[in-house]
Design a protein around this motif. Structure first.
Motif, PDB file in Angstrom:
ATOM      1  N   ALA B  21       0.862  -4.703   9.685  1.00 15.17           N
ATOM      2  CA  ALA B  21       1.835  -3.807   9.070  1.00 15.17           C
ATOM      3  C   ALA B  21       2.323  -4.383   7.756  1.00 15.17           C
ATOM      4  CB  ALA B  21       3.007  -3.604  10.018  1.00 15.17           C
ATOM      5  N   LYS B  22       2.474  -5.686   7.710  1.00 14.02           N
ATOM      6  CA  LYS B  22       2.944  -6.328   6.479  1.00 14.02           C
ATOM      7  C   LYS B  22       1.945  -6.144   5.354  1.00 14.02           C
ATOM      8  CE  LYS B  22       5.919  -9.700   5.385  1.00 14.02           C
ATOM      9  NZ  LYS B  22       7.222 -10.067   5.675  1.00 14.02           N
ATOM     10  N   LEU B  23       0.670  -6.288   5.745  1.00 14.86           N
ATOM     11  CA  LEU B  23      -0.383  -6.132   4.735  1.00 14.86           C
ATOM     12  C   LEU B  23      -0.406  -4.692   4.214  1.00 14.86           C
ATOM     13  CD1 LEU B  23      -2.820  -7.440   3.278  1.00 14.86           C
ATOM     14  CD2 LEU B  23      -4.251  -6.489   5.084  1.00 14.86           C
ATOM     15  N   ALA B  24      -0.296  -3.740   5.167  1.00 14.03           N
ATOM     16  CA  ALA B  24      -0.304  -2.331   4.766  1.00 14.03           C
ATOM     17  C   ALA B  24       0.838  -2.049   3.800  1.00 14.03           C
ATOM     18  CB  ALA B  24      -0.193  -1.438   5.999  1.00 14.03           C
ATOM     19  N   LYS B  25       2.002  -2.650   4.097  1.00 15.18           N
ATOM     20  CA  LYS B  25       3.172  -2.443   3.250  1.00 15.18           C
ATOM     21  C   LYS B  25       2.930  -3.015   1.846  1.00 15.18           C
ATOM     22  CE  LYS B  25       8.145  -3.059   3.496  1.00 15.18           C
ATOM     23  NZ  LYS B  25       9.172  -3.920   4.064  1.00 15.18           N
ATOM     24  N   ALA B  26       2.357  -4.224   1.814  1.00 13.76           N
ATOM     25  CA  ALA B  26       2.109  -4.856   0.516  1.00 13.76           C
ATOM     26  C   ALA B  26       1.092  -4.051  -0.283  1.00 13.76           C
ATOM     27  CB  ALA B  26       1.610  -6.280   0.726  1.00 13.76           C
ATOM     28  N   THR B  27       0.039  -3.572   0.414  1.00 13.90           N
ATOM     29  CA  THR B  27      -0.978  -2.778  -0.272  1.00 13.90           C
ATOM     30  C   THR B  27      -0.364  -1.522  -0.854  1.00 13.90           C
ATOM     31  OG1 THR B  27      -2.453  -3.530   1.451  1.00 13.90           O
ATOM     32  CG2 THR B  27      -3.288  -1.823  -0.002  1.00 13.90           C
ATOM     33  N   ARG B  28       0.496  -0.875  -0.025  1.00 14.31           N
ATOM     34  CA  ARG B  28       1.112   0.365  -0.487  1.00 14.31           C
ATOM     35  C   ARG B  28       1.960   0.089  -1.723  1.00 14.31           C
ATOM     36  NH1 ARG B  28       2.951   2.068   4.187  1.00 14.31           N
ATOM     37  NH2 ARG B  28       5.110   1.407   3.850  1.00 14.31           N
ATOM     38  N   ARG B  29       2.694  -1.022  -1.670  1.00 16.51           N
ATOM     39  CA  ARG B  29       3.567  -1.332  -2.803  1.00 16.51           C
ATOM     40  C   ARG B  29       2.741  -1.575  -4.071  1.00 16.51           C
ATOM     41  NH1 ARG B  29       6.474  -6.229  -1.667  1.00 16.51           N
ATOM     42  NH2 ARG B  29       7.398  -5.155   0.103  1.00 16.51           N
ATOM     43  N   SER B  30       1.622  -2.279  -3.924  1.00 12.53           N
ATOM     44  CA  SER B  30       0.839  -2.566  -5.131  1.00 12.53           C
ATOM     45  C   SER B  30       0.134  -1.303  -5.631  1.00 12.53           C
ATOM     46  CB  SER B  30      -0.154  -3.691  -4.875  1.00 12.53           C
ATOM     47  OG  SER B  30      -1.239  -3.213  -4.135  1.00 12.53           O
ATOM     48  N   LYS B  31      -0.199  -0.399  -4.711  1.00 10.49           N
ATOM     49  CA  LYS B  31      -0.779   0.877  -5.132  1.00 10.49           C
ATOM     50  C   LYS B  31       0.218   1.650  -5.979  1.00 10.49           C
ATOM     51  CE  LYS B  31      -4.180   2.375  -1.777  1.00 10.49           C
ATOM     52  NZ  LYS B  31      -4.462   3.162  -0.600  1.00 10.49           N
ATOM     53  N   ILE B  32       1.455   1.703  -5.476  1.00 11.15           N
ATOM     54  CA  ILE B  32       2.492   2.434  -6.209  1.00 11.15           C
ATOM     55  C   ILE B  32       2.717   1.793  -7.571  1.00 11.15           C
ATOM     56  CG2 ILE B  32       4.959   2.986  -6.219  1.00 11.15           C
ATOM     57  CD1 ILE B  32       4.678   3.341  -3.155  1.00 11.15           C
ATOM     58  N   LYS B  33       2.704   0.469  -7.588  1.00  5.84           N
ATOM     59  CA  LYS B  33       2.913  -0.242  -8.855  1.00  5.84           C
ATOM     60  C   LYS B  33       1.801   0.114  -9.841  1.00  5.84           C
ATOM     61  CE  LYS B  33       2.947  -4.888 -10.553  1.00  5.84           C
ATOM     62  NZ  LYS B  33       2.332  -6.135 -10.137  1.00  5.84           N
ATOM     63  N   ALA B  34       0.548   0.108  -9.369  1.00  2.00           N
ATOM     64  CA  ALA B  34      -0.572   0.435 -10.242  1.00  2.00           C
ATOM     65  C   ALA B  34      -0.440   1.854 -10.773  1.00  2.00           C
ATOM     66  CB  ALA B  34      -1.885   0.269  -9.481  1.00  2.00           C
ATOM     67  N   LEU B  35      -0.099   2.781  -9.872  1.00  2.00           N
ATOM     68  CA  LEU B  35       0.049   4.169 -10.299  1.00  2.00           C
ATOM     69  C   LEU B  35       1.163   4.327 -11.315  1.00  2.00           C
ATOM     70  CD1 LEU B  35      -0.503   6.307  -7.100  1.00  2.00           C
ATOM     71  CD2 LEU B  35      -1.819   6.347  -9.206  1.00  2.00           C
ATOM     72  N   LEU B  36       2.280   3.585 -11.093  1.00  2.00           N
ATOM     73  CA  LEU B  36       3.396   3.688 -12.031  1.00  2.00           C
ATOM     74  C   LEU B  36       2.999   3.204 -13.420  1.00  2.00           C
ATOM     75  CD1 LEU B  36       6.559   2.643 -10.029  1.00  2.00           C
ATOM     76  CD2 LEU B  36       5.999   4.875 -11.002  1.00  2.00           C
ATOM     77  N   MET B  37       2.114   2.201 -13.457  1.00  2.00           N
ATOM     78  CA  MET B  37       1.697   1.698 -14.768  1.00  2.00           C
ATOM     79  C   MET B  37       0.809   2.703 -15.488  1.00  2.00           C
ATOM     80  SD  MET B  37       0.927  -2.222 -13.808  1.00  2.00           S
ATOM     81  CE  MET B  37       0.926  -3.080 -15.350  1.00  2.00           C
ATOM     82  N   VAL B  38       0.003   3.433 -14.722  1.00  2.00           N
ATOM     83  CA  VAL B  38      -0.881   4.412 -15.343  1.00  2.00           C
ATOM     84  C   VAL B  38      -0.113   5.685 -15.701  1.00  2.00           C
ATOM     85  CG1 VAL B  38      -2.977   5.769 -15.012  1.00  2.00           C
ATOM     86  CG2 VAL B  38      -2.866   3.451 -14.152  1.00  2.00           C
ATOM     87  N   ALA B  39       1.004   5.910 -14.970  1.00  2.00           N
ATOM     88  CA  ALA B  39       1.716   7.181 -15.116  1.00  2.00           C
ATOM     89  C   ALA B  39       2.086   7.573 -16.556  1.00  2.00           C
ATOM     90  CB  ALA B  39       2.938   7.183 -14.222  1.00  2.00           C
TER      91      ALA B  39
END
Lengths: 303, 420
Positions: B21-39
């Protein structure tokens, strides 16, 4: 790459044919550009070599077309050279006006394109980026869609929000056209980026922003700058969008050349073209230096 | 919280959460971060590039001018059964619309639209609109017929009725040299008005020729650059990159100086007695001029991808082929050439994409028969103001380009696009 002594006659002939063919292609590539330079010093108002030029008669050469770049459009071009003359040229010269425009528009559109493009490229290079290929495809699209379509679409769009024939409109248009180049160059730099450097930085106790500014940014700077140069030259050269979106007030150098070629063809265009070639050579040299610096920084030895 | 607290036997992190679950959470957070940078760029491209193009393309099927102009007559005419001539209320509403249209100066635009489908009908509207204001009372049918007896043509009424619908396929039909007749059938344009199919064919043919020429000229040069020692190839590379970095207009200008009748090439040929002074070659203002200048301008786009592919082919492959008994030619065809195919593909698609959208060079050196589809789009945008047709032609061109872009992405991958 000299030929060894054992090759057959056929191979020998093929080798020389190949070399000559390549030489001709290089001449084809470079000749048109180099040819502009002597033609721009022509004393006659023609686009061809006069017999005087061919016999290297000094009288056949002149700087008049370069002077014309300064004079064209001036209120009083015949006045003696003085501070007033310079002020007149700066304020009223048609070409001077377009040169100023080109630099203003290219400068601001480069800043927008570079900032947005770099941040997006950093995001795209994250290992967890979802739908990377699709997003990349959309971000590169302005480079692929024919300019005439982009220009026509922006014409309607900018007219509807009251930005047609304004500097803002053209800067926005050029920023759009420049971003793909920034995205491509910065992404390419990040491909060779060693991610363990970030972890090393974090490991040594640096917060993320320190890692970014002290470790990452210096390493990707050459890529960012070459992307910025691409964006700059894209805006500097672009004419289709300017034709559709600019009024007389926003004319850039290429726009002025475009109407010059169509309406009143004069060797002033050749003089401007020569200056543009010099600008390209400067940018090209800068880019090459940056590339070498980037390779050295990243520890890739030139092969 | 049931999925974050660890069940027995699972690996847990220091705070007791399951590692998964921790890994899933970290992955989700980094996905959001990547998307925010492209946004930011994504939104910028969406708002000021994708949406404007989509909006422009709707003009190819949506044209409300006629229905907006005949706002009173429209609903009445829509109920007309199409037999004979419409009844008096339609004529009355029509006369009213013509008066309004004359006052707001909108009648000309609507008349032009109907004229696209029924050539020669424009003057019926402008003439009637000019004279109708003197007619104060009915019956309007007789009055209008007196002004222009072409109003008795049912085909004209059918055309207006069809044009009242703001959604139309008419622009696409025009773009492929077809049209609606007054009675609504789809037929080919008369021969002298068939230009667009010819222009599309010419654009494709010229782009194909440019692609072939850039391969013929670019392939040997890339090979030379890839096989020469770095010292020499870097120097020669400048000769490829300098044109690449030089302004398009500068290069077009120099081709004008070279190709024109009093230009350098003709002068040289006359001086060498290859041609006489009277028979100077016409190399500009025709498709030859477009072809030569476009080949020159697009050649670097072929050389650069080819070079980067050839650079990765180890020279030992060729030596291995030779030592296994193949002669130079066989070794080349069987071993080297197949490995350069990705480069040829990448370069060809890039050159072809850029060529079919070309505007500046054909406009300046193309003359009459060197014009491409982009030039006619520009013409309809700026001169004839038939924006619907311009949009229809654009969308056909865009569809072709996007198909090639998709192909390029499949074959090469846009991540691998390099800029020298």
């Amino acid at each position: 790459m000299a030929l060894p002594s054992h090759v057959s006659l056929g191979e020998r002939l093929w080798f020389y044919f190949f070399r000559i063919f390549c030489a001709l292609v290089f001449i084809f590539l470079i000749m048109p550009i180099l040819l502009l330079v002597p033609l721009s010093f022509n004393v006659e108002p023609y686009f061809s070599f006069t017999s005087g030029m061919l016999s290297l008669d000094p009288k056949a050469f002149s700087m008049r077309w370069y002077l014309d770049i300064l004079q064209n459009g001036m209120v009083n071009p015949e006045a003696a050279f003085s501070w007033d003359w310079i002020k007149d040229s700066w304020a009223n010269g048609q070409w001077i006006h377009s040169i100023k425009n080109s630099f203003i528009i290219a400068f601001f559109s480069t800043i927008i394109a570079t900032t947005l493009g770099t941040v997006a490229a950093l995001g795209l290079s994250q290992s967890n980026m979802p739908a990377r290929n699709l997003i990349m495809g959309l971000l590169i699209a302005p480079m692929i869609v024919p300019l005439i379509i982009t220009a026509a679409a922006l014409f309607f769009f900018l007219s509807s929000i009251g930005l047609s024939q304004t500097y803002t409109g053209i800067i926005l248009a050029h920023a759009i056209l420049g971003t793909p180049f920034v995205v491509i160059t910065v992404t390419a730099t990040l491909v060779g980026f060693d991610r363990s450097l970030i972890r090393a930085g974090a490991n040594l106790g640096a917060p993320p922003q320190t890692v970014f500014f002290k470790v990452m940014l210096p390493l990707i700077t050459p890529g960012v700058i070459s992307g910025a140069l691409f964006a700059f030259i894209t805006s500097f050269d672009e004419v289709v969008a300017v034709i559709f979106l600019a009024g007389y007030e926003q004319r850039t150098i290429p726009r002025q050349m475009w109407s010059g070629i169509r309406e009143q063809i004069s060797p002033t265009i050749l003089a401007v073209a020569t200056i543009m070639v010099i600008i390209s050579i400067t940018l090209l040299a800068t880019l090459e230096l940056l590339r070498r610096r980037s390779e050295r920084l990243r520890g890739i030895t030139p092969h | 919280m049931s999925d974050t607290t660890a069940s027995p036997g699972q690996i847990t992190a220091s705070d007791g959460m399951s590692l998964k679950a921790k890994l899933a959470k970290a992955t989700r957070r980094s996905k959001i971060k990547a998307l925010l940078m492209v946004a930011p760029l994504g939104i910028f491209v969406l708002i000021s590039f994708l949406v404007p193009i989509a909006m422009m393309l709707t003009r190819s099927v949506y044209d409300p001018v006629v229905s907006e102009t005949f706002i009173n007559a429209g609903p009445l005419l829509a109920r007309w059964d199409g037999k004979g001539l419409p009844s008096e209320p339609v004529w009355e509403a029509f006369a009213k619309d013509l008066k309004i249209g004359k006052k707001n100066k909108t009648i000309g635009r609507a008349a032009t639209r109907i004229n696209f489908d029924l050539p020669g009908s424009r003057s019926v509207f402008t003439k009637t609109a000019r004279k109708i204001k003197r007619v104060k009372t009915g019956p309007y049918k007789e009055a209008m017929l007196k002004i222009d007896k072409r109003w008795s043509n049912p085909e004209l009424w059918m055309t207006i009725k069809r044009k009242l619908s703001p959604i139309t396929a008419g622009f696409y039909l025009n773009a492929i040299d077809m049209k609606y007749t007054g009675t609504g059938e789809i037929v080919s344009q008369p021969d002298q008005r068939q230009i667009y199919i010819m222009l599309f064919k010419r654009t494709l043919w010229l782009s194909f020729l440019v692609t072939v020429f850039t391969i013929i000229l670019g392939y040997p040069v890339s090979y030379l650059l890839a096989t020469l020692p770095m010292r020499y190839s870097n120097l020669l590379m400048i000769m490829v990159l300098l044109p690449f970095w030089t302004s398009l207009l500068v290069r077009t200008t120099s081709w004008i100086a070279l190709l024109q009748k009093q230009g350098v090439i003709n002068d040289l040929a006359v001086w060498l007695h290859i041609i006489s002074d009277e028979n100077r070659l016409q190399m500009m203002f025709n498709s030859t001029g477009t072809l030569i200048a476009m080949t020159h301008i697009l050649l670097p786009f072929m050389i650069l991808p080819l070079y980067s592919v050839m650079k990765t082919i180890p020279p030992s492959y060729m030596r291995a082929a030779r030592s296994l008994g193949a002669d130079q030619f066989t070794a080349y065809i069987r071993v080297y050439l197949p490995q350069t195919l990705p480069g040829i593909g990448a370069g060809s698609i890039l050159v072809f994409i850029l060529a079919i959208g070309y505007y500046i060079t054909p406009a300046l050196v193309g003359g009459q028969d060197g014009q491409l589809i982009s030039n006619i789009i520009a013409y309809h945008m700026q001169k004839s103001l038939n924006w619907g047709l311009a949009a229809a032609l654009s969308s056909i061109l865009l569809a072709g380009v996007l198909a090639l872009y998709w192909l390029y992405n499949k074959l090469v991958g846009i991540d691998n696009m390099s800029l020298g």
